[in-house]
Design a protein around this motif. Structure first.
Motif: not given
Length: 213
Positions: A150-156
């Motif tokens: 989830e963190q990776v998707l939000l940063m992207g």
């Protein structure tokens, strides 16, 4: 689940101009990943317009940010999403809800945007500014690694919002031109808004924040 609240974005155009550009925002040179856009439903009353659209997108670059060795999301080629919008002529608000309707076993991504006449009383003419308030929620059910994904998707998602802002400016200038009043000042405002949209994460909540990974 993670919640992303973006800071306010203000377009130097009237609310009616921004709404007109929103409904006509595709195609633009910053949205080449949009394959098609179809209206499924539209209800019009004296003061409101409620629209439901099906938008087909190419597999998002956001999904490709998740390393291939830990997720099947990198193999997604097409992402259909439903966009629902409610325009209210009286309150001068346009509220949009967007969500993916496929690959639900892998992820849920919901976005809510509110377009409204600016509340900035320091502006010389708030009626010529339109604010956009945006929030995104991401939910992935992959056990103990869910929070990481989830963190990776939000940063992207940051890059995606930057292109959305550029695309809106492109349509606004195409339909209404750069404002003749202090063009150089308008350019500075535009550059500032686009630059700020590259650094959008101001608040992240996660129901797994306190759980070990």
């Amino acid at each position: 689940m993670k919640l992303w609240d973006a800071p306010r974005t203000s377009f130097p155009y009237s609310f009616d101009e921004v709404v007109s550009a929103f409904w006509d925002r595709y195609p633009n040179s910053h949205a080449k990943h949009i394959l098609s856009e179809d209206v499924l439903e539209r209800q019009i009353t004296d003061n409101t317009i409620v629209t439901k659209k099906l938008i087909i997108k190419q597999g998002s670059s956001i999904l490709k940010r998740v390393p291939r060795w830990i997720s099947k999301m990198t193999d997604i080629r097409v992402v259909p999403v439903i966009e629902e919008s409610v325009y209210d002529r009286v309150s001068k608000k346009l509220v949009t809800y967007t969500r993916n309707v496929s690959h639900l076993s892998l992820f849920d991504l919901h976005e809510r945007c509110v377009y409204k006449q600016s509340d900035d009383q320091q502006a010389s003419n708030p009626a010529l500014l339109t604010d956009v308030l945006r929030s995104v929620t991401v939910s992935i059910d992959c056990g103990r690694m869910s929070s990481v994904y989830e963190q990776v998707l939000l940063m992207g998602f940051k890059k995606s919002i930057n292109n959305t802002t550029k695309g809106m400016f492109e349509k606004l200038e195409e339909k209404f031109g750069v404002k003749h009043l202090a063009n150089e000042k308008m350019k500075l405002i535009k550059d500032k808004i686009i630059k700020s949209s590259s650094n959008l994460v101001t608040h992240v909540q996660c129901d797994e924040e306190n759980k070990p990974i």
